[in-house]
Design a protein around this motif. Structure first.
Motif, PDB file in Angstrom:
ATOM      1  N   GLY A   1     -51.271  19.784  33.707  1.00 10.33           N
ATOM      2  CA  GLY A   1     -51.119  18.428  33.103  1.00 10.33           C
ATOM      3  C   GLY A   1     -52.102  18.623  31.557  1.00 10.33           C
ATOM      4  N   ASP A   2     -52.686  18.895  31.743  1.00 13.49           N
ATOM      5  CA  ASP A   2     -54.283  18.622  30.767  1.00 13.49           C
ATOM      6  C   ASP A   2     -54.067  20.049  29.873  1.00 13.49           C
ATOM      7  OD1 ASP A   2     -54.921  16.157  30.959  1.00 13.49           O
ATOM      8  OD2 ASP A   2     -57.100  16.669  31.865  1.00 13.49           O
ATOM      9  N   LEU A   3     -54.715  20.692  30.275  1.00  7.88           N
ATOM     10  CA  LEU A   3     -53.924  22.052  30.123  1.00  7.88           C
ATOM     11  C   LEU A   3     -52.477  23.391  29.218  1.00  7.88           C
ATOM     12  CD1 LEU A   3     -55.500  25.675  30.114  1.00  7.88           C
ATOM     13  CD2 LEU A   3     -54.375  25.730  31.937  1.00  7.88           C
ATOM     14  N   HIS A   4     -51.343  21.810  30.031  1.00  9.53           N
ATOM     15  CA  HIS A   4     -49.985  22.046  29.455  1.00  9.53           C
ATOM     16  C   HIS A   4     -50.248  21.458  27.951  1.00  9.53           C
ATOM     17  CE1 HIS A   4     -46.207  21.964  29.059  1.00  9.53           C
ATOM     18  NE2 HIS A   4     -46.130  23.268  29.837  1.00  9.53           N
ATOM     19  N   GLN A   5     -50.569  20.471  27.807  1.00  7.42           N
ATOM     20  CA  GLN A   5     -50.785  19.579  26.727  1.00  7.42           C
ATOM     21  C   GLN A   5     -51.664  19.706  25.788  1.00  7.42           C
ATOM     22  OE1 GLN A   5     -52.492  15.564  27.819  1.00  7.42           O
ATOM     23  NE2 GLN A   5     -51.681  15.062  25.604  1.00  7.42           N
ATOM     24  N   LEU A   6     -52.883  20.651  26.125  1.00  7.11           N
ATOM     25  CA  LEU A   6     -53.486  21.641  25.221  1.00  7.11           C
ATOM     26  C   LEU A   6     -52.735  22.978  24.239  1.00  7.11           C
ATOM     27  CD1 LEU A   6     -57.064  21.686  23.428  1.00  7.11           C
ATOM     28  CD2 LEU A   6     -57.172  23.437  25.940  1.00  7.11           C
ATOM     29  N   ILE A   7     -52.061  23.648  25.784  1.00  9.28           N
ATOM     30  CA  ILE A   7     -51.499  24.572  24.337  1.00  9.28           C
ATOM     31  C   ILE A   7     -50.476  24.077  24.001  1.00  9.28           C
ATOM     32  CG2 ILE A   7     -50.097  26.419  25.430  1.00  9.28           C
ATOM     33  CD1 ILE A   7     -51.644  26.832  28.118  1.00  9.28           C
ATOM     34  N   SER A   8     -49.669  23.503  24.268  1.00  6.02           N
ATOM     35  CA  SER A   8     -48.469  22.786  22.944  1.00  6.02           C
ATOM     36  C   SER A   8     -48.824  22.453  22.054  1.00  6.02           C
ATOM     37  CB  SER A   8     -47.249  21.681  24.327  1.00  6.02           C
ATOM     38  OG  SER A   8     -48.288  21.391  25.616  1.00  6.02           O
ATOM     39  N   GLN A   9     -50.519  21.486  22.106  1.00  3.56           N
ATOM     40  CA  GLN A   9     -51.010  20.981  21.097  1.00  3.56           C
ATOM     41  C   GLN A   9     -51.040  22.161  19.732  1.00  3.56           C
ATOM     42  OE1 GLN A   9     -53.937  19.205  22.330  1.00  3.56           O
ATOM     43  NE2 GLN A   9     -54.919  18.750  19.914  1.00  3.56           N
ATOM     44  N   LYS A  10     -52.171  23.589  20.880  1.00  5.21           N
ATOM     45  CA  LYS A  10     -52.432  25.110  19.891  1.00  5.21           C
ATOM     46  C   LYS A  10     -50.506  25.449  19.334  1.00  5.21           C
ATOM     47  CE  LYS A  10     -56.917  24.904  21.770  1.00  5.21           C
ATOM     48  NZ  LYS A  10     -57.806  24.452  20.166  1.00  5.21           N
ATOM     49  N   TYR A  11     -50.419  25.679  20.620  1.00  7.37           N
ATOM     50  CA  TYR A  11     -48.781  26.612  20.503  1.00  7.37           C
ATOM     51  C   TYR A  11     -48.053  25.230  20.454  1.00  7.37           C
ATOM     52  CZ  TYR A  11     -52.773  30.210  20.517  1.00  7.37           C
ATOM     53  OH  TYR A  11     -53.892  30.782  20.522  1.00  7.37           O
ATOM     54  N   PRO A  12     -47.216  25.152  19.547  1.00  2.82           N
ATOM     55  CA  PRO A  12     -46.266  24.262  19.296  1.00  2.82           C
ATOM     56  C   PRO A  12     -45.118  24.876  19.459  1.00  2.82           C
ATOM     57  CG  PRO A  12     -47.503  23.771  17.212  1.00  2.82           C
ATOM     58  CD  PRO A  12     -47.575  24.817  17.866  1.00  2.82           C
ATOM     59  N   GLU A  13     -44.677  26.134  19.746  1.00  2.00           N
ATOM     60  CA  GLU A  13     -43.586  26.564  19.362  1.00  2.00           C
ATOM     61  C   GLU A  13     -43.389  28.043  20.710  1.00  2.00           C
ATOM     62  OE1 GLU A  13     -42.097  28.593  16.007  1.00  2.00           O
ATOM     63  OE2 GLU A  13     -43.496  27.484  14.987  1.00  2.00           O
ATOM     64  N   ASP A  14     -44.760  27.508  21.584  1.00  3.52           N
ATOM     65  CA  ASP A  14     -45.064  28.413  22.616  1.00  3.52           C
ATOM     66  C   ASP A  14     -43.750  28.846  23.860  1.00  3.52           C
ATOM     67  OD1 ASP A  14     -46.785  29.900  25.136  1.00  3.52           O
ATOM     68  OD2 ASP A  14     -47.090  27.732  25.543  1.00  3.52           O
ATOM     69  N   GLU A  15     -43.493  29.932  23.814  1.00  2.00           N
ATOM     70  CA  GLU A  15     -42.783  30.116  24.641  1.00  2.00           C
ATOM     71  C   GLU A  15     -42.835  30.810  25.539  1.00  2.00           C
ATOM     72  OE1 GLU A  15     -39.722  31.972  20.691  1.00  2.00           O
ATOM     73  OE2 GLU A  15     -41.045  33.346  22.377  1.00  2.00           O
TER      74      GLU A  15
END
Ligand code: HEC
Length: 217
Positions: free
Chosen positions: A182-196
């Protein structure tokens, strides 16, 4: 009088012929240059592959080293390190090999990573890579060998490209798998909003390391 006239005619024909020839000249030169590069690539394929692998060596080592070192602390730190360092690591690797000699030609080197599903949009594939990306991304998990299933292609009339497939391992799942904490996912989507770049399984094709060699002018 007759001879002068026919001389003028001949001169005219000669002029016409030379105009036609010179109009064709650039085309002839260009297509023979393209042909030459293709032939050059064929006869130097192994040299291109070896040089690309040598240039990519430190990039791979440094990426992996940074990842492992930071993962010892936390996945969050590793994400930040990847974001900050991955582009810089590629720049440094290129800086160490600005120009290489293959056959009797000098080439300017660029390198990086690409994928059909990118985390960083800067890593999106460019045209010459797209067919290879499409082909490899349809392969079953584990159906390619990163060591031997490499590609050498003419990327443009003055550019040669090398691609080396990347397979995902179990340790990559923390950040590219199905279930990201969860926390990691949030951090990744925050830094990479278009993450695929999630939803992968071990053995899947993740993308390519690429190197291009542009004829030095
Ligand atoms: C700690 C989290 C984390 C782990 C573990 C991880 N990655 Fe990544 N990965 C990232 C981040 C963050 C980026 C974006 C880097 C950037 O900004 O250039 C990335 C980008 C990439 C890219 C470049 C293409 C793109 O999507 O932008 C490839 C290829 C890649 N990772 C492969 C792997 C492989 C293979 C492994 C396992 C050996 C792995 N990653 C493990 C976080 C991770």
């Amino acid at each position: 009088m007759k001879t002068i006239l026919s001389n003028i005619k001949t001169l005219g024909l000669l002029l016409l012929a030379s105009l036609v020839l010179s109009a064709c000249q650039p085309q002839i030169q260009e297509s023979s240059k393209e042909y030459d590069l293709e032939a050059f690539v064929k006869s130097n394929e192994e040299d291109f592959a070896k040089t690309a692998q040598r240039i990519l060596g430190p990039l791979k080592q440094n990426l992996m080293g940074t990842l492992m070192k930071e993962l010892e602390h936390s996945a969050e730190r590793a994400v930040s390190a990847c974001q900050l360092e991955a582009p810089g690591i590629a720049d440094r690797a290129r800086g160490e090999n600005p120009v290489v000699e293959i056959g009797d030609q000098l080439f300017q080197v660029e390198l990086g990573r690409t994928s059909h599903k990118v985390r960083n949009p800067d890593n999106r594939p460019v045209d010459w890579m797209k067919d290879y990306i499409a082909t490899f991304s349809e392969l079953e998990s584990g159906a390619f060998d990163p060591q031997s299933d490499t590609v050498i292609a003419v990327a443009a009339s003055d550019k040669v490209g090398y691609l080396e497939p990347i397979a995902l391992g179990p340790m990559c799942m923390t950040c590219h798998g199905d279930e990201i904490d969860g926390d990691l996912h949030q951090l990744i989507s925050q830094k990479y909003p278009e993450d695929e770049a999630t939803g992968f399984s071990p053995g899947d094709f993740r993308g390519f390391f690429w190197v291009t060699f542009e004829l030095a002018k």
